[in-house]
Design a protein around this motif. Sequence first.
Motif, PDB file in Angstrom:
ATOM      1  N   GLU A   1       0.747  -1.407  -0.044  1.00 47.31           N
ATOM      2  CA  GLU A   1      -0.192  -0.145   0.197  1.00 47.31           C
ATOM      3  C   GLU A   1       0.971   1.268  -0.199  1.00 47.31           C
ATOM      4  O   GLU A   1       2.080   1.125   0.553  1.00 47.31           O
ATOM      5  CB  GLU A   1      -0.895  -0.066   1.193  1.00 47.31           C
ATOM      6  CG  GLU A   1      -1.989  -0.938   1.167  1.00 47.31           C
ATOM      7  CD  GLU A   1      -3.077  -0.937   2.382  1.00 47.31           C
ATOM      8  OE1 GLU A   1      -4.153  -1.321   2.350  1.00 47.31           O
ATOM      9  OE2 GLU A   1      -2.657  -0.042   3.333  1.00 47.31           O
ATOM     10  N   ARG A   2       0.471   2.198  -0.690  1.00 50.14           N
ATOM     11  CA  ARG A   2       1.022   3.539  -0.637  1.00 50.14           C
ATOM     12  C   ARG A   2       0.977   4.115   1.087  1.00 50.14           C
ATOM     13  O   ARG A   2      -0.158   4.051   1.679  1.00 50.14           O
ATOM     14  CB  ARG A   2       0.229   4.720  -1.502  1.00 50.14           C
ATOM     15  CG  ARG A   2       0.732   5.995  -1.394  1.00 50.14           C
ATOM     16  CD  ARG A   2      -0.179   6.868  -2.199  1.00 50.14           C
ATOM     17  NE  ARG A   2       0.234   8.352  -2.076  1.00 50.14           N
ATOM     18  CZ  ARG A   2       0.835   9.046  -2.547  1.00 50.14           C
ATOM     19  NH1 ARG A   2       1.416   8.394  -3.828  1.00 50.14           N
ATOM     20  NH2 ARG A   2       1.085  10.151  -2.526  1.00 50.14           N
ATOM     21  N   LEU A   3       2.333   4.639   1.118  1.00 53.02           N
ATOM     22  CA  LEU A   3       2.382   5.258   2.742  1.00 53.02           C
ATOM     23  C   LEU A   3       1.982   6.633   2.654  1.00 53.02           C
ATOM     24  O   LEU A   3       2.802   7.426   1.993  1.00 53.02           O
ATOM     25  CB  LEU A   3       3.721   4.908   3.048  1.00 53.02           C
ATOM     26  CG  LEU A   3       4.061   5.619   4.755  1.00 53.02           C
ATOM     27  CD1 LEU A   3       3.143   4.909   5.697  1.00 53.02           C
ATOM     28  CD2 LEU A   3       5.660   5.300   4.998  1.00 53.02           C
ATOM     29  N   ASP A   4       0.949   7.199   3.110  1.00 54.64           N
ATOM     30  CA  ASP A   4       0.640   8.665   3.167  1.00 54.64           C
ATOM     31  C   ASP A   4       0.758   9.024   4.718  1.00 54.64           C
ATOM     32  O   ASP A   4      -0.236   8.970   5.505  1.00 54.64           O
ATOM     33  CB  ASP A   4      -0.825   8.801   2.761  1.00 54.64           C
ATOM     34  CG  ASP A   4      -0.883   8.473   1.330  1.00 54.64           C
ATOM     35  OD1 ASP A   4       0.124   9.198   0.431  1.00 54.64           O
ATOM     36  OD2 ASP A   4      -1.832   7.955   0.829  1.00 54.64           O
ATOM     37  N   LEU A   5       1.769   9.699   5.009  1.00 53.71           N
ATOM     38  CA  LEU A   5       2.077  10.267   6.195  1.00 53.71           C
ATOM     39  C   LEU A   5       1.354  11.655   6.545  1.00 53.71           C
ATOM     40  O   LEU A   5       1.522  12.424   5.440  1.00 53.71           O
ATOM     41  CB  LEU A   5       3.428  10.469   6.757  1.00 53.71           C
ATOM     42  CG  LEU A   5       4.265   9.178   6.783  1.00 53.71           C
ATOM     43  CD1 LEU A   5       5.639   9.140   7.313  1.00 53.71           C
ATOM     44  CD2 LEU A   5       3.668   8.208   7.734  1.00 53.71           C
ATOM     45  N   PRO A   6       0.634  12.199   7.642  1.00 54.89           N
ATOM     46  CA  PRO A   6       0.182  13.162   7.637  1.00 54.89           C
ATOM     47  C   PRO A   6       1.203  14.412   7.834  1.00 54.89           C
ATOM     48  O   PRO A   6       2.362  14.249   8.448  1.00 54.89           O
ATOM     49  CB  PRO A   6      -0.466  13.220   9.159  1.00 54.89           C
ATOM     50  CG  PRO A   6      -0.164  12.199   9.837  1.00 54.89           C
ATOM     51  CD  PRO A   6       0.504  11.073   8.592  1.00 54.89           C
ATOM     52  N   GLU A   7       1.277  15.641   7.154  1.00 54.37           N
ATOM     53  CA  GLU A   7       2.341  16.417   7.263  1.00 54.37           C
ATOM     54  C   GLU A   7       2.116  17.250   8.551  1.00 54.37           C
ATOM     55  O   GLU A   7       1.027  17.195   9.269  1.00 54.37           O
ATOM     56  CB  GLU A   7       2.024  17.379   6.240  1.00 54.37           C
ATOM     57  CG  GLU A   7       2.264  16.808   4.574  1.00 54.37           C
ATOM     58  CD  GLU A   7       2.333  17.955   3.529  1.00 54.37           C
ATOM     59  OE1 GLU A   7       2.089  19.015   3.920  1.00 54.37           O
ATOM     60  OE2 GLU A   7       2.459  17.506   2.414  1.00 54.37           O
ATOM     61  N   PRO A   8       3.348  17.915   8.901  1.00 56.70           N
ATOM     62  CA  PRO A   8       3.264  18.598  10.064  1.00 56.70           C
ATOM     63  C   PRO A   8       2.180  19.887  10.029  1.00 56.70           C
ATOM     64  O   PRO A   8       2.093  20.301   9.012  1.00 56.70           O
ATOM     65  CB  PRO A   8       4.628  18.993  10.375  1.00 56.70           C
ATOM     66  CG  PRO A   8       5.216  18.943   9.092  1.00 56.70           C
ATOM     67  CD  PRO A   8       4.398  17.815   8.332  1.00 56.70           C
ATOM     68  N   PRO A   9       1.609  20.477  11.293  1.00 61.50           N
ATOM     69  CA  PRO A   9       0.691  21.445  11.158  1.00 61.50           C
ATOM     70  C   PRO A   9       1.614  22.595  10.631  1.00 61.50           C
ATOM     71  O   PRO A   9       2.531  23.059  10.942  1.00 61.50           O
ATOM     72  CB  PRO A   9       0.269  21.784  12.596  1.00 61.50           C
ATOM     73  CG  PRO A   9       1.395  21.223  13.183  1.00 61.50           C
ATOM     74  CD  PRO A   9       1.825  19.789  12.650  1.00 61.50           C
ATOM     75  N   VAL A  10       0.990  23.414  10.130  1.00 56.27           N
ATOM     76  CA  VAL A  10       1.436  24.859   9.652  1.00 56.27           C
ATOM     77  C   VAL A  10       0.714  25.868  10.386  1.00 56.27           C
ATOM     78  O   VAL A  10      -0.418  25.908  10.736  1.00 56.27           O
ATOM     79  CB  VAL A  10       0.744  25.417   8.164  1.00 56.27           C
ATOM     80  CG1 VAL A  10       1.040  26.495   7.730  1.00 56.27           C
ATOM     81  CG2 VAL A  10       1.175  24.112   6.890  1.00 56.27           C
ATOM     82  N   VAL A  11       1.531  26.499  11.184  1.00 58.99           N
ATOM     83  CA  VAL A  11       1.504  27.389  12.253  1.00 58.99           C
ATOM     84  C   VAL A  11       1.577  28.819  11.880  1.00 58.99           C
ATOM     85  O   VAL A  11       1.071  29.513  12.620  1.00 58.99           O
ATOM     86  CB  VAL A  11       2.579  27.119  13.491  1.00 58.99           C
ATOM     87  CG1 VAL A  11       2.115  25.859  14.169  1.00 58.99           C
ATOM     88  CG2 VAL A  11       3.937  27.451  13.330  1.00 58.99           C
ATOM     89  N   GLY A  12       1.931  29.198  10.662  1.00 58.71           N
ATOM     90  CA  GLY A  12       1.837  30.649  10.106  1.00 58.71           C
ATOM     91  C   GLY A  12       2.503  30.582   8.724  1.00 58.71           C
ATOM     92  O   GLY A  12       3.047  29.632   8.156  1.00 58.71           O
ATOM     93  N   SER A  13       1.922  31.652   7.942  1.00 56.61           N
ATOM     94  CA  SER A  13       1.997  31.597   6.474  1.00 56.61           C
ATOM     95  C   SER A  13       1.916  33.230   6.065  1.00 56.61           C
ATOM     96  O   SER A  13       1.638  34.069   6.906  1.00 56.61           O
ATOM     97  CB  SER A  13       1.077  30.843   5.722  1.00 56.61           C
ATOM     98  OG  SER A  13      -0.215  31.279   5.878  1.00 56.61           O
ATOM     99  N   GLY A  14       2.738  33.542   4.976  1.00 56.10           N
ATOM    100  CA  GLY A  14       2.502  34.974   4.648  1.00 56.10           C
ATOM    101  C   GLY A  14       3.263  35.200   3.404  1.00 56.10           C
ATOM    102  O   GLY A  14       3.623  34.189   2.761  1.00 56.10           O
TER     103      GLY A  14
END
Length: 316
Positions: free
Chosen positions: A55-68
């Motif tokens: 099966e394909r391994l799909d790991l959740p990405e780390p949370p995005v705490v800021g952007s701009g």
Amino acid sequence: MNCPNCGASVTAGARFCTNCGFRLSTPVQSAPPPLVPPSGEASSMADVYDNRPGERLDLPEPPVVGSGVGASGLRFKIIGTTMQAVVLEVPPGQTVFSERGGMSWMSANVQMQTNMEGGLGGAFKRMFSGESIFMVNFTPQGGPGIIGFSAEFPGKIVPLNLAPGQVMICQKDAFMCAERSVSLDIHFRRRLGAGLFGGEGFIMQKLTGPGLAFVELDGEIIEYTLEANQMLKVDTGHVAMYEPTVQLDIEMVRGFKNILFGGEGLFLTTLRGPGRVWLQTMPAMNLAKKIAQYLPTSSSSSSGGGINLGSLFTND
């Protein structure tokens, strides 16, 4: 299809949303029925890594705490909680710079150019402020480029969107990367006492706008706004960043018992307003001192008064 949690578009058949990490339902025929957790046990991280052979391994990405977005059109996102990283999407032809060895990953179309900015004088300034002698420019060619910079210590990455002429004073070695329009220089403490006993030495870093810069600070960050002549006393090393209108000095701890038994040393750093200051809860130096208490020394090992780590792995 769209993620039912955040609404982001996801690939058909994916098991997790790549935007928020939400676990998606999968068709029955695509995989065996999910294992039922024991009674009273909620789904845990074990469910994230339960992919079966092939099966394909799909790991959740780390949370995005800021952007701009920066002045040059640069887009950024800060990811993670404890060990953070900043990922930049840089327009073609635009440049960001960092100290030598600061880059963690980049796309193949990003060109690197290492140089000694400001000549020999600029190199010595950076050396005294805790940065490397050489700086590296990153410029994407033929399309947008991706560049990642990781923090070196548990703490927070702080984006500084500086206006033209705006200045921020930071602890040495705080600088990570910046748009090319930002100026990185040293800030010299004029007062001898503040330089000798203020916890950061004579030299700090000065960032001048315009442009977007990123600094890394240690532990959690607390902000205070000081009114004119309002003063804050801080244990040395906890000063992370402050506006140039703030005056930094040192004062001796008062009281013989406070000096002898207070555990705060001889001096405290004083910050006098007006202006904003940012304090850090876990200075790297404090952590290093704490760890050093548990490290064996050559003198203690030779005298038999300490733990010899070598003896733990050998038999007499």
